[in-house]
Write a protein that holds these residues in place. Sequence first.
Motif, PDB file in Angstrom:
ATOM      1  N   ASP A 125       3.944  -5.675 -16.321  1.00 53.63           N
ATOM      2  CA  ASP A 125       2.558  -5.995 -16.678  1.00 53.63           C
ATOM      3  C   ASP A 125       1.577  -4.915 -16.224  1.00 53.63           C
ATOM      4  N   GLU A 126       1.766  -4.428 -15.012  1.00 51.43           N
ATOM      5  CA  GLU A 126       0.791  -3.528 -14.397  1.00 51.43           C
ATOM      6  C   GLU A 126       1.137  -2.041 -14.533  1.00 51.43           C
ATOM      7  N   GLU A 127       2.363  -1.746 -14.897  1.00 54.79           N
ATOM      8  CA  GLU A 127       2.894  -0.394 -15.102  1.00 54.79           C
ATOM      9  C   GLU A 127       3.103   0.392 -13.809  1.00 54.79           C
ATOM     10  N   VAL A 128       2.064   0.646 -13.023  1.00 54.48           N
ATOM     11  CA  VAL A 128       2.206   1.391 -11.774  1.00 54.48           C
ATOM     12  C   VAL A 128       1.484   0.621 -10.683  1.00 54.48           C
ATOM     13  N   LEU A 129       2.185   0.407  -9.558  1.00 52.61           N
ATOM     14  CA  LEU A 129       1.571  -0.304  -8.433  1.00 52.61           C
ATOM     15  C   LEU A 129       1.989   0.323  -7.117  1.00 52.61           C
ATOM     16  N   SER A 176      16.525  -2.033  -3.569  1.00 54.16           N
ATOM     17  CA  SER A 176      17.640  -2.468  -4.400  1.00 54.16           C
ATOM     18  C   SER A 176      17.392  -2.104  -5.863  1.00 54.16           C
ATOM     19  N   LEU A 177      16.193  -2.387  -6.347  1.00 58.43           N
ATOM     20  CA  LEU A 177      15.853  -2.058  -7.732  1.00 58.43           C
ATOM     21  C   LEU A 177      15.838  -0.549  -7.960  1.00 58.43           C
ATOM     22  N   GLU A 178      15.408   0.188  -6.960  1.00 58.61           N
ATOM     23  CA  GLU A 178      15.412   1.652  -7.048  1.00 58.61           C
ATOM     24  C   GLU A 178      16.848   2.186  -7.056  1.00 58.61           C
ATOM     25  N   ALA A 179      17.706   1.623  -6.220  1.00 56.96           N
ATOM     26  CA  ALA A 179      19.107   2.061  -6.154  1.00 56.96           C
ATOM     27  C   ALA A 179      19.822   1.844  -7.483  1.00 56.96           C
ATOM     28  N   ASP A 180      19.446   0.794  -8.213  1.00 58.87           N
ATOM     29  CA  ASP A 180      20.059   0.504  -9.509  1.00 58.87           C
ATOM     30  C   ASP A 180      19.401   1.274 -10.647  1.00 58.87           C
ATOM     31  N   GLY A 181      18.355   2.019 -10.334  1.00 60.25           N
ATOM     32  CA  GLY A 181      17.692   2.815 -11.364  1.00 60.25           C
ATOM     33  C   GLY A 181      16.731   2.026 -12.227  1.00 60.25           C
ATOM     34  N   LEU A 182      16.302   0.858 -11.754  1.00 54.93           N
ATOM     35  CA  LEU A 182      15.372   0.028 -12.515  1.00 54.93           C
ATOM     36  C   LEU A 182      13.916   0.327 -12.164  1.00 54.93           C
ATOM     37  N   VAL A 183      13.694   0.822 -10.952  1.00 49.50           N
ATOM     38  CA  VAL A 183      12.352   1.134 -10.464  1.00 49.50           C
ATOM     39  C   VAL A 183      12.346   2.562  -9.939  1.00 49.50           C
ATOM     40  N   LYS A 184      11.260   3.257 -10.240  1.00 53.20           N
ATOM     41  CA  LYS A 184      11.080   4.627  -9.752  1.00 53.20           C
ATOM     42  C   LYS A 184      10.002   4.610  -8.668  1.00 53.20           C
ATOM     43  N   ARG A 185      10.299   5.277  -7.577  1.00 46.10           N
ATOM     44  CA  ARG A 185       9.357   5.393  -6.459  1.00 46.10           C
ATOM     45  C   ARG A 185       8.862   6.824  -6.413  1.00 46.10           C
ATOM     46  N   THR A 186       7.542   7.009  -6.431  1.00 45.05           N
ATOM     47  CA  THR A 186       6.950   8.346  -6.383  1.00 45.05           C
ATOM     48  C   THR A 186       6.107   8.459  -5.121  1.00 45.05           C
ATOM     49  N   ILE A 187       6.409   9.483  -4.322  1.00 49.20           N
ATOM     50  CA  ILE A 187       5.655   9.737  -3.090  1.00 49.20           C
ATOM     51  C   ILE A 187       4.761  10.952  -3.328  1.00 49.20           C
ATOM     52  N   TYR A 188       3.482  10.779  -3.076  1.00 51.20           N
ATOM     53  CA  TYR A 188       2.531  11.868  -3.242  1.00 51.20           C
ATOM     54  C   TYR A 188       2.224  12.458  -1.863  1.00 51.20           C
ATOM     55  N   PRO A 189       2.332  13.781  -1.739  1.00 51.14           N
ATOM     56  CA  PRO A 189       2.119  14.424  -0.430  1.00 51.14           C
ATOM     57  C   PRO A 189       0.630  14.504  -0.075  1.00 51.14           C
ATOM     58  N   GLU A 190       0.090  13.380   0.288  1.00 56.94           N
ATOM     59  CA  GLU A 190      -1.305  13.270   0.684  1.00 56.94           C
ATOM     60  C   GLU A 190      -1.356  12.686   2.083  1.00 56.94           C
ATOM     61  N   ILE A 191      -2.539  12.714   2.669  1.00 54.79           N
ATOM     62  CA  ILE A 191      -2.714  12.078   3.967  1.00 54.79           C
ATOM     63  C   ILE A 191      -3.791  11.015   3.803  1.00 54.79           C
ATOM     64  N   PRO A 192      -3.460   9.748   3.979  1.00 46.82           N
ATOM     65  CA  PRO A 192      -2.128   9.205   4.197  1.00 46.82           C
ATOM     66  C   PRO A 192      -1.287   9.303   2.918  1.00 46.82           C
ATOM     67  N   PRO A 193       0.042   9.308   3.061  1.00 49.66           N
ATOM     68  CA  PRO A 193       0.904   9.413   1.884  1.00 49.66           C
ATOM     69  C   PRO A 193       0.673   8.230   0.929  1.00 49.66           C
ATOM     70  N   ARG A 194       0.694   8.527  -0.336  1.00 49.40           N
ATOM     71  CA  ARG A 194       0.539   7.495  -1.369  1.00 49.40           C
ATOM     72  C   ARG A 194       1.891   7.326  -2.049  1.00 49.40           C
ATOM     73  N   VAL A 195       2.339   6.087  -2.152  1.00 48.16           N
ATOM     74  CA  VAL A 195       3.617   5.773  -2.788  1.00 48.16           C
ATOM     75  C   VAL A 195       3.345   4.799  -3.927  1.00 48.16           C
ATOM     76  N   GLU A 196       3.865   5.133  -5.101  1.00 48.73           N
ATOM     77  CA  GLU A 196       3.688   4.273  -6.261  1.00 48.73           C
ATOM     78  C   GLU A 196       5.044   3.891  -6.842  1.00 48.73           C
ATOM     79  N   TYR A 197       5.086   2.718  -7.439  1.00 45.94           N
ATOM     80  CA  TYR A 197       6.304   2.202  -8.048  1.00 45.94           C
ATOM     81  C   TYR A 197       6.033   1.913  -9.514  1.00 45.94           C
ATOM     82  N   GLN A 198       7.035   2.190 -10.338  1.00 44.70           N
ATOM     83  CA  GLN A 198       6.952   1.859 -11.755  1.00 44.70           C
ATOM     84  C   GLN A 198       8.347   1.642 -12.301  1.00 44.70           C
ATOM     85  N   LEU A 199       8.428   0.979 -13.439  1.00 42.11           N
ATOM     86  CA  LEU A 199       9.725   0.754 -14.061  1.00 42.11           C
ATOM     87  C   LEU A 199      10.240   2.050 -14.674  1.00 42.11           C
ATOM     88  N   THR A 200      11.532   2.229 -14.604  1.00 37.70           N
ATOM     89  CA  THR A 200      12.178   3.325 -15.312  1.00 37.70           C
ATOM     90  C   THR A 200      12.432   2.878 -16.753  1.00 37.70           C
TER      91      THR A 200
END
Length: 124
Positions: free
Chosen positions: A38-42, A65-89
């Motif tokens: 529904d939200e695409e990126v959170l 678990s969802l990331e390990a199965d390749g269902l969710v992608k985790r993106t880490i942005y090198p910022e301070i503080p670090p920003r991490v976003e999740y979205q469906l693959t």
Amino acid sequence: MNEEKIKKFEDHSHCPVRLVMSRFGDKWSILVLTLLGDEEVLRFNEMRKFLKDISQKMLTVTLRSLEADGLVKRTIYPEIPPRVEYQLTDLGRSLLPFVTQMLAWASDNMELIMENRKIYEKAT
């Protein structure tokens, strides 16, 4: 049931139903997949706002678990503080229509299921 079908379900290590459903068949995984659909990126804390009754630990375990199965992608942005976003693959998005159908079925049949549970409890 023929012998070939029985063998397919006997082998725990190769049974697709057990291998796949055990990873995303719990209530939190289904809700996370639907939410990301529904939200695409959170971000993590945004998900916690939507899923108020999930613990931080359980959301972490579910996302890993969802990331390990390749269902969710985790993106880490090198910022301070670090920003991490999740979205469906793409794989996660391909699962979404089936999850949506299952949720629609549950919604359509919940009242009848609750009635059946009451009847069963009275009978036992």
